[in-house]
Scaffold this active site. Sequence first.
Site, PDB file in Angstrom:
ATOM      1  N   CYS A 178      -1.215   6.640   9.404  1.00 10.16           N
ATOM      2  CA  CYS A 178      -0.005   6.023   9.973  1.00 10.16           C
ATOM      3  C   CYS A 178      -0.359   4.771  10.751  1.00 10.16           C
ATOM      4  O   CYS A 178      -1.243   4.784  11.601  1.00 10.16           O
ATOM      5  CB  CYS A 178       0.657   6.960  10.984  1.00 10.16           C
ATOM      6  SG  CYS A 178       1.359   8.422  10.298  1.00 10.16           S
ATOM      7  N   CYS A 220       0.992  -0.656  15.892  1.00 11.68           N
ATOM      8  CA  CYS A 220       0.987  -0.539  14.424  1.00 11.68           C
ATOM      9  C   CYS A 220       0.420  -1.796  13.756  1.00 11.68           C
ATOM     10  O   CYS A 220       0.850  -2.916  14.051  1.00 11.68           O
ATOM     11  CB  CYS A 220       2.413  -0.278  13.937  1.00 11.68           C
ATOM     12  SG  CYS A 220       2.552  -0.161  12.150  1.00 11.68           S
ATOM     13  N   CYS A 251       5.840  -3.238  16.275  1.00  9.61           N
ATOM     14  CA  CYS A 251       5.461  -2.217  17.263  1.00  9.61           C
ATOM     15  C   CYS A 251       4.010  -2.472  17.667  1.00  9.61           C
ATOM     16  O   CYS A 251       3.171  -2.784  16.823  1.00  9.61           O
ATOM     17  CB  CYS A 251       5.596  -0.812  16.659  1.00  9.61           C
ATOM     18  SG  CYS A 251       7.279  -0.413  16.151  1.00  9.61           S
ATOM     19  N   GLU A 264      10.254  -1.041   7.603  1.00 14.39           N
ATOM     20  CA  GLU A 264      11.322  -0.223   8.178  1.00 14.39           C
ATOM     21  C   GLU A 264      12.340   0.049   7.068  1.00 14.39           C
ATOM     22  O   GLU A 264      13.118  -0.826   6.682  1.00 14.39           O
ATOM     23  CB  GLU A 264      11.954  -0.984   9.356  1.00 14.39           C
ATOM     24  CG  GLU A 264      13.236  -0.399   9.877  1.00 14.39           C
ATOM     25  CD  GLU A 264      13.195   1.094  10.228  1.00 14.39           C
ATOM     26  OE1 GLU A 264      12.304   1.531  10.973  1.00 14.39           O
ATOM     27  OE2 GLU A 264      14.074   1.826   9.728  1.00 14.39           O
ATOM     28  N   CYS A 281       6.263  -5.979   8.220  1.00 13.31           N
ATOM     29  CA  CYS A 281       7.355  -5.325   8.946  1.00 13.31           C
ATOM     30  C   CYS A 281       7.842  -6.257  10.045  1.00 13.31           C
ATOM     31  O   CYS A 281       7.039  -6.887  10.720  1.00 13.31           O
ATOM     32  CB  CYS A 281       6.847  -4.020   9.558  1.00 13.31           C
ATOM     33  SG  CYS A 281       8.142  -3.078  10.401  1.00 13.31           S
ATOM     34  N   GLU A 324       0.823  -1.197   0.000  1.00 12.66           N
ATOM     35  CA  GLU A 324       0.000   0.000   0.000  1.00 12.66           C
ATOM     36  C   GLU A 324       0.863   1.255   0.000  1.00 12.66           C
ATOM     37  O   GLU A 324       1.945   1.278   0.589  1.00 12.66           O
ATOM     38  CB  GLU A 324      -0.894   0.009   1.240  1.00 12.66           C
ATOM     39  CG  GLU A 324      -1.802  -1.212   1.281  1.00 12.66           C
ATOM     40  CD  GLU A 324      -2.728  -1.242   2.480  1.00 12.66           C
ATOM     41  OE1 GLU A 324      -3.649  -2.050   2.466  1.00 12.66           O
ATOM     42  OE2 GLU A 324      -2.532  -0.472   3.417  1.00 12.66           O
TER      43      GLU A 324
HETATM   44  N1  SAH Z   1       9.297   1.786  10.462  1.00 11.06           N
HETATM   45  C1  SAH Z   1       9.369   3.188  10.264  1.00 11.06           C
HETATM   46  C2  SAH Z   1       8.418   3.746   9.231  1.00 11.06           C
HETATM   47  C3  SAH Z   1       6.993   3.254   9.219  1.00 11.06           C
HETATM   48  S1  SAH Z   1       5.907   3.862  10.403  1.00 11.06           S
HETATM   49  C4  SAH Z   1       9.232   3.905  11.590  1.00 11.06           C
HETATM   50  O1  SAH Z   1       8.999   3.245  12.606  1.00 11.06           O
HETATM   51  O2  SAH Z   1       9.420   5.093  11.640  1.00 11.06           O
HETATM   52  C5  SAH Z   1       5.685   5.549  10.042  1.00 11.06           C
HETATM   53  C6  SAH Z   1       5.189   6.347  11.257  1.00 11.06           C
HETATM   54  O3  SAH Z   1       3.853   5.972  11.610  1.00 11.06           O
HETATM   55  C7  SAH Z   1       6.049   6.068  12.477  1.00 11.06           C
HETATM   56  O4  SAH Z   1       6.353   7.245  13.176  1.00 11.06           O
HETATM   57  C8  SAH Z   1       5.143   5.162  13.275  1.00 11.06           C
HETATM   58  O5  SAH Z   1       5.515   5.127  14.590  1.00 11.06           O
HETATM   59  C9  SAH Z   1       3.793   5.790  12.994  1.00 11.06           C
HETATM   60  N2  SAH Z   1       2.675   4.946  13.403  1.00 11.06           N
HETATM   61  C10 SAH Z   1       2.594   3.610  13.359  1.00 11.06           C
HETATM   62  N3  SAH Z   1       1.428   3.176  13.879  1.00 11.06           N
HETATM   63  C11 SAH Z   1       0.746   4.281  14.245  1.00 11.06           C
HETATM   64  C12 SAH Z   1      -0.532   4.495  14.821  1.00 11.06           C
HETATM   65  N4  SAH Z   1      -1.345   3.488  15.147  1.00 11.06           N
HETATM   66  N5  SAH Z   1      -0.918   5.765  15.046  1.00 11.06           N
HETATM   67  C13 SAH Z   1      -0.108   6.797  14.720  1.00 11.06           C
HETATM   68  N6  SAH Z   1       1.104   6.659  14.181  1.00 11.06           N
HETATM   69  C14 SAH Z   1       1.537   5.412  13.947  1.00 11.06           C
END
Ligand code: SAH
Length: 343
Positions: free
Chosen positions: A323, A108, A105, A152, A101, A81
């Site tokens: 995000c 996420c 986290c 990532e 990924c 996506e």
């Molecule tokens: N792996 C990388 C890039 C992908 S995530 C990273 O961790 O930065 C891109 C952004 O979206 C990151 O700042 C991540 O923490 C945020 N993100 C992920 N899940 C989210 C959520 N449920 N609500 C808000 N931001 C989120």
Amino acid sequence: MNIEKLETAFQSEPKFRLIQAKQAIFKDLISDWSEASTFSFNLREKLHNECSLFIEHELFFSDNKQTVKAMIKLADGQQIEAVLMRHEDRNTVCVSSQIGCPLNCSFCATGKMGFKRNLEMYEITEQILLFARYLKTEGQKITNVVFMGMGEPLLNYDNVMHTIKYLNQDDTLCLGSRRFSISTAGIIEGIQKLTEEPMEINLAFSLHSLDSDIRSSLMPINDRYGIEEVIKELRKYQARTRRKIMFEYIMIDGLNDSEQAAHDLARFANQFICVVNLIPCNKTGEYKPSTAANIDRFLKILKTRKVEAIQRFSYGSDISGACGQLANIPRHPRTGQSPISGI
Ligand code: SAH
């Protein structure tokens, strides 16, 4: 579509043909070789077979039309996506760098899919090209690309950098290096490599908490690359590149949104040239976003302490395009799927 096959397809052609082809792909933004009218029928057929321009996808539009999510089907049947965010003065494309990924986290949705594989350079490129084609129908262009989609990016460093370098060239999309931003959860080796890159690429760091225990509960990667170590690396990055760092901070109700956390964050941020980006946690499961009042209070504390800070407007949550919501589950609360083809 596999742009890496382009050069091979033109190996037996005069040089100027490749130049014409790149013009057609990246400037005219054609989506099928049949549109390349300067080429003979035979050449178009050959190109169609050896280097098709077809990108199999569906588009989903948010209610306010500011966000468009693309689901792209790859040659091996996997799906990825990418999201287009339309601002008054910018068109930002958020791209995926991996399928799924490995970081998992807890907030996420992408992590919940597990990790399938890294994306190739041409698979990252097609996400961007697809939206370049889409925007052209409205006489507009992509202005920024952020690696904040699935995956990532610093764990797929070579393919990510190859894409940036390729799309930076004059005969492709000619996107300036400063228009690219890479967001990382804190992969130290990747930050080190980026520090040594001659290209000026923006770095965003997903901080989310300065408290190591809280951060570990949100991001298992914190146990491998501890926050203190990452911060040391970010200092080196900034000393060398002088580039502003973006600190991303998702706001979770009752977890990392206290006044004390805001003061700690302000003290920390004041040691960098940076912007803090507060992101109300998008719903993906167990966490609740901070209340609007708490976010306001948090933001005020940062600003009073002279930290450049903004609250990120959440784009596309109604199409699971915000995000942390990218997990190959398309849904739209009212209209359902709205596939559009032919771009
Ligand atoms: N792996 C990388 C890039 C992908 S995530 C990273 O961790 O930065 C891109 C952004 O979206 C990151 O700042 C991540 O923490 C945020 N993100 C992920 N899940 C989210 C959520 N449920 N609500 C808000 N931001 C989120």
